[in-house]
Design an enzyme around this catalytic site. Structure first.
Site, mmCIF file in Angstrom:
data_model
loop_
_atom_site.group_PDB
_atom_site.id
_atom_site.type_symbol
_atom_site.label_atom_id
_atom_site.label_comp_id
_atom_site.label_asym_id
_atom_site.label_seq_id
_atom_site.Cartn_x
_atom_site.Cartn_y
_atom_site.Cartn_z
ATOM 1 C CE LYS A 65 -4.488 1.889 3.114
ATOM 2 N NZ LYS A 65 -3.975 2.633 1.952
ATOM 3 N NE ARG B 182 -1.381 0.978 -7.259
ATOM 4 C CZ ARG B 182 -1.385 0.933 -5.948
ATOM 5 N NH1 ARG B 182 -0.305 0.556 -5.305
ATOM 6 N NH2 ARG B 182 -2.449 1.238 -5.260
ATOM 7 C CB SER C 9 3.136 2.287 0.479
ATOM 8 O OG SER C 9 3.120 3.475 -0.263
HETATM 9 P P1 ADP Z 1 -4.352 5.369 -0.658
HETATM 10 O O1 ADP Z 1 -4.247 4.862 0.729
HETATM 11 O O2 ADP Z 1 -5.265 6.533 -0.814
HETATM 12 O O3 ADP Z 1 -4.534 4.329 -1.730
HETATM 13 P P2 ADP Z 1 -1.636 5.539 -1.509
HETATM 14 O O4 ADP Z 1 -0.572 6.350 -0.854
HETATM 15 O O5 ADP Z 1 -1.491 4.076 -1.484
HETATM 16 O O6 ADP Z 1 -2.945 6.044 -0.865
HETATM 17 O O7 ADP Z 1 -1.810 5.995 -3.012
HETATM 18 C C1 ADP Z 1 -2.043 7.316 -3.373
HETATM 19 C C2 ADP Z 1 -2.295 7.417 -4.865
HETATM 20 O O8 ADP Z 1 -1.154 6.974 -5.587
HETATM 21 C C3 ADP Z 1 -3.438 6.560 -5.376
HETATM 22 O O9 ADP Z 1 -4.063 7.236 -6.433
HETATM 23 C C4 ADP Z 1 -2.767 5.328 -5.880
HETATM 24 O O10 ADP Z 1 -3.542 4.691 -6.885
HETATM 25 C C5 ADP Z 1 -1.516 5.946 -6.465
HETATM 26 N N1 ADP Z 1 -0.440 4.987 -6.547
HETATM 27 C C6 ADP Z 1 0.055 4.210 -5.567
HETATM 28 N N2 ADP Z 1 1.056 3.437 -6.023
HETATM 29 C C7 ADP Z 1 1.190 3.737 -7.342
HETATM 30 C C8 ADP Z 1 2.017 3.268 -8.391
HETATM 31 N N3 ADP Z 1 2.917 2.298 -8.195
HETATM 32 N N4 ADP Z 1 1.863 3.820 -9.618
HETATM 33 C C9 ADP Z 1 0.940 4.771 -9.810
HETATM 34 N N5 ADP Z 1 0.114 5.236 -8.894
HETATM 35 C C10 ADP Z 1 0.230 4.735 -7.660
#
Ligand code: ADP
Length: 160
Positions: free
Chosen positions: A43, A92, A130
């Site tokens: 990423k 999610r 994000s």
């Molecule tokens: P990655 O690149 O490892 O997916 P993220 O920062 O996107 O990292 O996500 C980190 C964690 O937070 C993961 O377990 C993801 O499923 C969780 N996560 C991301 N967005 C949400 C959300 N809206 N609600 C609950 N959990 C989330």
């Protein structure tokens, strides 16, 4: 039984209210939670690691048993080094499921002693990521109810 430490890993580029929901609830279940930023090589991040640390620290400053850290390399090695009991991940939609299953089974193979716990997100954050926040912010859409105040400010600054 000793204190239970959970690692909450992710890119956090940037932290959203969805992440915060999982972290806050996790902090009630486990004695200590470390939010660990992993630099995902596939990423291209918007925020530097330093900026991401700052944003998570600000967003979690009212949670005394939550701290922030950064690591490169394998999550299981990091968890082992920290003597963590649990990896905490948020789920999610169904779309997260397959990906998480794959990572979890690999982690189990690499380090059988560490357990991965999943927490289902609050419904209101099911479609929050994000990436989507960054997309909306880029085009000056309102992100105020999707991310902590400090993050909304940082995003507006980035896309000024
Ligand atoms: P990655 O690149 O490892 O997916 P993220 O920062 O996107 O990292 O996500 C980190 C964690 O937070 C993961 O377990 C993801 O499923 C969780 N996560 C991301 N967005 C949400 C959300 N809206 N609600 C609950 N959990 C989330």
């Amino acid at each position: 039984m000793g204190k239970k430490l959970a690692i909450c890993p992710g890119s956090f580029d940037p932290i959203t209210n969805g992440h915060l929901d999982i972290i806050t609830r996790g902090a009630k279940v486990f004695d200590e939670v470390i939010v660990a930023i992993f630099n995902n090589s596939s990423k291209q991040p918007l925020f530097t690691v330093e900026e991401r640390i700052h944003l998570i620290q600000e967003a979690t400053k009212d949670l005394p048993n939550v701290s922030v850290d950064v690591s490169e390399g394998l999550l299981v090695d990091y968890a082992h080094e920290k003597k963590a009991d649990v990896i905490l991940r948020g789920l999610r939609a169904v779309s997260d499921f397959e990906y998480e299953m794959q990572i979890t089974s690999m982690n189990k193979k690499l380090e059988p002693t560490i357990e991965t716990f999943f927490m289902m997100t609050n419904n209101q954050y099911s479609f929050l990521s994000s990436s989507i926040v960054k997309e909306v912010a880029k085009y000056k859409g309102s992100i105020d109810c999707l991310v902590p105040e400090v993050v909304a400010k940082a995003l507006r600054e980035k896309f000024k």
